[in-house]
Design a protein around this motif. Structure first.
Motif, mmCIF file in Angstrom:
data_model
loop_
_atom_site.group_PDB
_atom_site.id
_atom_site.type_symbol
_atom_site.label_atom_id
_atom_site.label_comp_id
_atom_site.label_asym_id
_atom_site.label_seq_id
_atom_site.Cartn_x
_atom_site.Cartn_y
_atom_site.Cartn_z
ATOM 1 N N VAL A 29 1.369 4.903 1.026
ATOM 2 C CA VAL A 29 0.833 5.803 2.042
ATOM 3 C C VAL A 29 1.457 7.181 1.863
ATOM 4 C CG1 VAL A 29 0.717 6.272 4.528
ATOM 5 C CG2 VAL A 29 0.400 3.949 3.679
ATOM 6 N N ASP A 41 -1.677 -5.751 5.746
ATOM 7 C CA ASP A 41 -2.819 -4.922 5.374
ATOM 8 C C ASP A 41 -2.629 -3.558 5.994
ATOM 9 O OD1 ASP A 41 -4.035 -6.861 3.892
ATOM 10 O OD2 ASP A 41 -5.222 -7.645 5.577
ATOM 11 N N CYS A 42 -2.839 -2.520 5.202
ATOM 12 C CA CYS A 42 -2.667 -1.162 5.723
ATOM 13 C C CYS A 42 -3.860 -0.817 6.617
ATOM 14 C CB CYS A 42 -2.575 -0.189 4.550
ATOM 15 S SG CYS A 42 -2.212 1.485 5.053
ATOM 16 N N PRO A 43 -3.599 -0.307 7.814
ATOM 17 C CA PRO A 43 -4.708 0.076 8.684
ATOM 18 C C PRO A 43 -5.436 1.305 8.128
ATOM 19 C CG PRO A 43 -2.634 0.797 9.620
ATOM 20 C CD PRO A 43 -2.297 -0.004 8.403
ATOM 21 N N ASP A 44 -6.595 1.598 8.685
ATOM 22 C CA ASP A 44 -7.292 2.837 8.310
ATOM 23 C C ASP A 44 -6.502 4.020 8.833
ATOM 24 O OD1 ASP A 44 -9.324 1.666 6.960
ATOM 25 O OD2 ASP A 44 -10.606 1.429 8.722
ATOM 26 N N LEU A 45 -6.087 4.892 7.940
ATOM 27 C CA LEU A 45 -5.306 6.062 8.343
ATOM 28 C C LEU A 45 -6.079 7.315 7.947
ATOM 29 C CD1 LEU A 45 -1.829 4.844 7.041
ATOM 30 C CD2 LEU A 45 -2.550 4.956 9.429
ATOM 31 N N GLU A 46 -6.479 8.076 8.938
ATOM 32 C CA GLU A 46 -7.278 9.270 8.649
ATOM 33 C C GLU A 46 -6.446 10.355 7.995
ATOM 34 O OE1 GLU A 46 -9.879 10.801 11.461
ATOM 35 O OE2 GLU A 46 -11.159 9.012 11.174
ATOM 36 N N SER A 86 -0.332 -0.076 14.970
ATOM 37 C CA SER A 86 -1.135 -1.136 14.373
ATOM 38 C C SER A 86 -0.300 -2.230 13.714
ATOM 39 C CB SER A 86 -2.126 -0.548 13.372
ATOM 40 O OG SER A 86 -1.432 0.155 12.375
ATOM 41 N N ASP A 139 -3.864 1.068 -2.877
ATOM 42 C CA ASP A 139 -3.420 -0.318 -2.980
ATOM 43 C C ASP A 139 -2.449 -0.475 -4.148
ATOM 44 O OD1 ASP A 139 -3.097 -2.984 -2.828
ATOM 45 O OD2 ASP A 139 -5.139 -3.534 -3.418
ATOM 46 N N THR A 164 0.842 -1.196 0.000
ATOM 47 C CA THR A 164 0.000 0.000 0.000
ATOM 48 C C THR A 164 0.874 1.241 0.000
ATOM 49 O OG1 THR A 164 -1.551 -1.226 1.400
ATOM 50 C CG2 THR A 164 -1.949 1.142 1.147
ATOM 51 N N CYS A 211 -4.167 6.583 0.991
ATOM 52 C CA CYS A 211 -3.648 5.225 0.904
ATOM 53 C C CYS A 211 -4.139 4.588 -0.397
ATOM 54 C CB CYS A 211 -4.110 4.384 2.091
ATOM 55 S SG CYS A 211 -3.612 5.067 3.669
#
Lengths: 92, 182
Positions: free
Chosen positions: B34, B83-88, B51, B94, B32, B92
Protein backbone atom coordinates in the motif's frame (compact mmCIF):
# COMPACT_ATOMS: atom_id res chain seq x y z
CA UNK A 1 30.94 7.11 6.89
CA UNK A 2 27.40 7.10 8.20
CA UNK A 3 24.63 9.28 6.77
CA UNK A 4 21.63 10.42 8.84
CA UNK A 5 18.62 9.40 6.74
CA UNK A 6 15.67 11.52 7.93
CA UNK A 7 13.44 8.41 7.85
CA UNK A 8 15.77 5.59 8.90
CA UNK A 9 18.32 7.32 11.14
CA UNK A 10 22.09 6.82 10.92
CA UNK A 11 22.91 4.30 8.23
CA UNK A 12 26.03 2.90 6.68
CA UNK A 13 27.35 4.63 3.57
CA UNK A 14 27.07 1.45 1.50
CA UNK A 15 23.26 1.70 1.66
CA UNK A 16 23.43 4.96 -0.32
CA UNK A 17 24.03 5.95 -3.92
CA UNK A 18 25.75 9.28 -4.55
CA UNK A 19 24.21 11.50 -7.20
CA UNK A 20 26.02 14.83 -7.03
CA UNK A 21 25.55 18.39 -5.86
CA UNK A 22 22.07 19.36 -4.69
CA UNK A 23 22.02 22.12 -7.32
CA UNK A 24 20.28 19.43 -9.42
CA UNK A 25 17.10 20.33 -7.50
CA UNK A 26 17.18 23.88 -8.87
CA UNK A 27 16.21 23.14 -12.45
CA UNK A 28 16.14 26.26 -14.67
CA UNK A 29 12.96 27.22 -16.48
CA UNK A 30 12.49 25.77 -19.95
CA UNK A 31 13.23 29.14 -21.60
CA UNK A 32 16.04 30.14 -19.23
CA UNK A 33 18.56 30.20 -22.06
CA UNK A 34 21.58 28.18 -23.10
CA UNK A 35 23.93 29.62 -20.48
CA UNK A 36 21.67 28.74 -17.55
CA UNK A 37 21.16 25.23 -18.89
CA UNK A 38 24.86 24.74 -19.63
CA UNK A 39 25.61 25.82 -16.08
CA UNK A 40 22.93 23.52 -14.64
CA UNK A 41 24.04 20.48 -16.58
CA UNK A 42 27.81 20.77 -16.65
CA UNK A 43 29.35 23.29 -14.25
CA UNK A 44 29.95 22.37 -10.62
CA UNK A 45 31.90 24.00 -7.86
CA UNK A 46 34.50 21.88 -6.10
CA UNK A 47 34.30 23.36 -2.63
CA UNK A 48 36.82 22.77 0.13
CA UNK A 49 34.41 22.90 3.04
CA UNK A 50 30.65 22.61 3.31
CA UNK A 51 28.78 21.07 0.41
CA UNK A 52 25.20 19.91 -0.18
CA UNK A 53 24.85 16.64 -2.05
CA UNK A 54 22.02 14.45 -3.26
CA UNK A 55 22.12 10.87 -2.07
CA UNK A 56 19.65 8.04 -2.75
CA UNK A 57 18.93 5.64 0.09
CA UNK A 58 18.67 2.84 -2.44
CA UNK A 59 19.29 -0.07 -0.10
CA UNK A 60 16.96 1.39 2.49
CA UNK A 61 13.80 3.44 2.38
CA UNK A 62 14.29 4.63 -1.22
CA UNK A 63 14.19 8.34 -0.36
CA UNK A 64 16.32 10.98 -2.04
CA UNK A 65 18.02 13.09 0.61
CA UNK A 66 20.11 16.25 0.68
CA UNK A 67 23.17 15.77 2.89
CA UNK A 68 25.25 18.67 4.14
CA UNK A 69 28.82 17.62 4.82
CA UNK A 70 32.27 19.10 5.03
CA UNK A 71 34.75 17.86 2.44
CA UNK A 72 37.72 19.01 4.52
CA UNK A 73 36.86 17.54 7.92
CA UNK A 74 34.56 14.76 6.58
CA UNK A 75 32.02 15.89 9.15
CA UNK A 76 28.40 15.11 8.22
CA UNK A 77 26.29 18.05 9.38
CA UNK A 78 22.76 16.91 8.61
CA UNK A 79 20.27 15.66 6.06
CA UNK A 80 16.73 16.40 4.92
CA UNK A 81 14.39 14.72 2.47
CA UNK A 82 14.86 16.09 -1.03
CA UNK A 83 11.09 16.52 -1.34
CA UNK A 84 11.17 18.90 1.63
CA UNK A 85 14.26 20.73 0.39
CA UNK A 86 12.48 21.33 -2.90
CA UNK A 87 9.20 22.34 -1.28
CA UNK A 88 10.59 24.79 1.22
CA UNK A 89 14.04 25.65 -0.10
CA UNK A 90 15.26 24.55 3.34
CA UNK A 91 18.92 23.83 3.87
CA UNK A 92 19.98 20.59 5.51
CA UNK B 1 -10.40 -27.24 -13.52
CA UNK B 2 -6.77 -28.10 -12.94
CA UNK B 3 -5.68 -27.22 -9.44
CA UNK B 4 -2.06 -26.12 -9.41
CA UNK B 5 0.18 -27.04 -6.49
CA UNK B 6 1.51 -23.93 -4.77
CA UNK B 7 5.23 -24.01 -4.06
CA UNK B 8 6.54 -21.75 -1.33
CA UNK B 9 9.68 -19.68 -2.04
CA UNK B 10 11.84 -21.71 0.35
CA UNK B 11 10.34 -25.11 -0.45
CA UNK B 12 13.01 -27.80 -0.07
CA UNK B 13 15.40 -25.36 1.63
CA UNK B 14 13.82 -24.94 5.07
CA UNK B 15 13.39 -25.61 7.99
CA UNK B 16 16.97 -25.89 9.19
CA UNK B 17 18.75 -25.87 12.54
CA UNK B 18 22.43 -24.94 12.63
CA UNK B 19 24.15 -24.56 15.99
CA UNK B 20 21.81 -22.56 18.21
CA UNK B 21 19.92 -21.03 15.29
CA UNK B 22 16.70 -22.27 13.72
CA UNK B 23 15.53 -21.04 10.32
CA UNK B 24 11.86 -21.45 9.43
CA UNK B 25 9.86 -20.22 6.49
CA UNK B 26 6.91 -17.95 7.23
CA UNK B 27 3.85 -18.35 5.04
CA UNK B 28 2.51 -14.80 5.10
CA UNK B 29 -0.64 -15.55 3.12
CA UNK B 30 -2.21 -12.53 1.49
CA UNK B 31 0.16 -9.56 1.13
CA UNK B 32 -0.56 -6.17 -0.40
CA UNK B 33 1.77 -3.24 -0.89
CA UNK B 34 0.00 0.00 0.00
CA UNK B 35 1.46 3.34 -1.09
CA UNK B 36 -0.70 6.35 -0.13
CA UNK B 37 -0.80 9.21 -2.63
CA UNK B 38 0.58 12.61 -1.60
CA UNK B 39 -1.27 13.95 1.43
CA UNK B 40 -3.44 10.82 1.79
CA UNK B 41 -1.54 8.91 4.48
CA UNK B 42 -3.88 9.89 7.30
CA UNK B 43 -7.09 8.99 5.44
CA UNK B 44 -5.58 5.71 4.21
CA UNK B 45 -4.49 4.85 7.74
CA UNK B 46 -7.98 5.60 9.06
CA UNK B 47 -9.58 3.49 6.33
CA UNK B 48 -7.25 0.57 7.09
CA UNK B 49 -7.92 0.86 10.80
CA UNK B 50 -11.68 0.77 10.39
CA UNK B 51 -11.67 -2.16 7.95
CA UNK B 52 -8.91 -4.48 9.18
CA UNK B 53 -8.04 -2.91 12.54
CA UNK B 54 -4.46 -1.98 11.65
CA UNK B 55 -3.24 1.53 10.88
CA UNK B 56 -0.54 2.61 8.42
CA UNK B 57 2.75 2.14 10.28
CA UNK B 58 5.27 4.90 11.00
CA UNK B 59 8.68 4.63 9.30
CA UNK B 60 10.71 1.65 10.59
CA UNK B 61 7.76 0.28 12.53
CA UNK B 62 5.15 -2.45 12.27
CA UNK B 63 1.59 -2.32 13.55
CA UNK B 64 -0.79 -5.09 14.60
CA UNK B 65 -0.12 -8.82 14.76
CA UNK B 66 -2.76 -10.66 12.69
CA UNK B 67 -3.30 -9.01 10.31
CA UNK B 68 -0.30 -6.73 10.45
CA UNK B 69 1.25 -3.85 8.56
CA UNK B 70 5.00 -3.62 8.00
CA UNK B 71 6.59 -0.38 6.83
CA UNK B 72 8.80 -1.14 3.82
CA UNK B 73 10.09 2.13 2.41
CA UNK B 74 9.27 5.80 2.05
CA UNK B 75 5.46 6.04 1.90
CA UNK B 76 5.00 2.28 1.59
CA UNK B 77 3.81 -0.55 3.79
CA UNK B 78 2.90 -4.20 3.35
CA UNK B 79 -0.47 -5.35 4.64
CA UNK B 80 0.03 -8.98 5.65
CA UNK B 81 -2.54 -11.62 6.49
CA UNK B 82 -5.74 -9.90 5.31
CA UNK B 83 -7.43 -8.93 2.10
CA UNK B 84 -6.65 -5.29 1.46
CA UNK B 85 -9.78 -3.14 1.46
CA UNK B 86 -10.56 -0.76 -1.39
CA UNK B 87 -8.46 2.32 -0.72
CA UNK B 88 -9.20 5.37 -2.82
CA UNK B 89 -6.18 7.34 -1.67
CA UNK B 90 -3.49 4.76 -2.27
CA UNK B 91 -1.87 2.57 -4.90
CA UNK B 92 -2.35 -1.06 -3.88
CA UNK B 93 -0.40 -3.92 -5.44
CA UNK B 94 -0.84 -7.61 -4.70
CA UNK B 95 2.44 -8.99 -3.33
CA UNK B 96 1.17 -12.42 -2.23
CA UNK B 97 3.85 -15.02 -3.09
CA UNK B 98 6.29 -12.22 -3.98
CA UNK B 99 8.43 -12.44 -0.85
CA UNK B 100 10.62 -15.09 0.71
CA UNK B 101 10.19 -14.68 4.46
CA UNK B 102 12.37 -16.47 6.99
CA UNK B 103 12.10 -16.50 10.75
CA UNK B 104 15.39 -16.73 12.61
CA UNK B 105 15.26 -17.94 16.21
CA UNK B 106 17.96 -18.71 18.71
CA UNK B 107 20.68 -17.44 20.99
CA UNK B 108 22.90 -16.49 18.03
CA UNK B 109 20.16 -14.91 15.89
CA UNK B 110 21.55 -11.41 16.43
CA UNK B 111 25.13 -12.57 15.83
CA UNK B 112 24.05 -14.25 12.60
CA UNK B 113 22.37 -11.14 11.22
CA UNK B 114 25.25 -8.95 12.37
CA UNK B 115 27.39 -10.81 9.84
CA UNK B 116 25.05 -9.90 7.01
CA UNK B 117 23.61 -6.44 7.65
CA UNK B 118 25.14 -3.05 8.51
CA UNK B 119 22.31 -1.91 10.84
CA UNK B 120 22.47 -1.77 14.63
CA UNK B 121 20.45 -4.76 15.88
CA UNK B 122 21.03 -4.33 19.61
CA UNK B 123 17.86 -4.80 21.63
CA UNK B 124 18.19 -1.28 23.05
CA UNK B 125 17.88 0.36 19.62
CA UNK B 126 16.11 -2.27 17.51
CA UNK B 127 13.13 -3.36 19.59
CA UNK B 128 10.19 -5.66 19.02
CA UNK B 129 7.93 -4.10 16.41
CA UNK B 130 10.84 -2.28 14.80
CA UNK B 131 11.57 -3.01 11.17
CA UNK B 132 14.25 -1.80 8.78
CA UNK B 133 14.84 -1.76 5.07
CA UNK B 134 18.51 -2.50 4.65
CA UNK B 135 21.15 -4.72 3.08
CA UNK B 136 21.25 -8.45 3.76
CA UNK B 137 24.50 -9.57 2.22
CA UNK B 138 24.36 -8.12 -1.28
CA UNK B 139 20.57 -8.00 -1.35
CA UNK B 140 18.12 -5.36 -0.26
CA UNK B 141 15.47 -6.63 2.08
CA UNK B 142 13.59 -6.11 5.30
CA UNK B 143 14.45 -7.14 8.86
CA UNK B 144 11.86 -7.11 11.63
CA UNK B 145 12.35 -8.00 15.28
CA UNK B 146 9.74 -10.49 16.48
CA UNK B 147 11.15 -11.18 19.94
CA UNK B 148 14.25 -11.19 22.14
CA UNK B 149 16.00 -13.85 20.05
CA UNK B 150 13.73 -13.83 17.05
CA UNK B 151 13.83 -11.95 13.75
CA UNK B 152 12.01 -12.02 10.45
CA UNK B 153 13.98 -11.46 7.26
CA UNK B 154 12.32 -10.87 3.92
CA UNK B 155 13.71 -10.55 0.40
CA UNK B 156 12.08 -10.79 -3.00
CA UNK B 157 11.13 -14.38 -3.84
CA UNK B 158 13.62 -14.71 -6.68
CA UNK B 159 16.45 -14.36 -4.15
CA UNK B 160 15.24 -17.07 -1.76
CA UNK B 161 18.11 -19.46 -2.52
CA UNK B 162 20.71 -16.69 -2.17
CA UNK B 163 19.22 -15.68 1.18
CA UNK B 164 19.32 -19.29 2.30
CA UNK B 165 22.95 -19.56 1.21
CA UNK B 166 23.93 -16.41 3.11
CA UNK B 167 22.03 -17.35 6.28
CA UNK B 168 23.32 -20.93 6.24
CA UNK B 169 26.90 -19.87 5.67
CA UNK B 170 26.78 -17.31 8.48
CA UNK B 171 25.16 -19.78 10.88
CA UNK B 172 27.72 -22.48 10.05
CA UNK B 173 30.59 -20.08 10.64
CA UNK B 174 29.19 -19.11 14.04
CA UNK B 175 28.64 -22.75 14.96
CA UNK B 176 32.18 -23.65 13.86
CA UNK B 177 33.68 -20.94 16.05
CA UNK B 178 31.58 -22.16 18.99
CA UNK B 179 32.96 -25.69 18.40
CA UNK B 180 36.56 -24.52 18.77
CA UNK B 181 35.62 -22.66 21.93
CA UNK B 182 35.62 -19.06 20.71
Amino acid sequence: MRLPCPLCGDRDRREFYYQGHAVMLERPLRDAGANAWDDYLHNRDNPAGETRDLWHHEAGCGAWIVVTRNTVTHEVLGAILAENAKKTGAQA
Amino acid sequence: MVKLIAKSPCAGLLPKTIGTVTLTEIDAGRMTLVAPFAGQKKSVSDALKSSIGVGFPAPNRTSGTTPRAVWCGRGQALIIGADCPDLEGAACVDHSDAWAIVQIDGADATALLARLTPIDLRASTFKRGHTARTLIGHMTGGITRLGVQSFEVMVMRSMAATLMHDLTQAAQNIAARADVGD
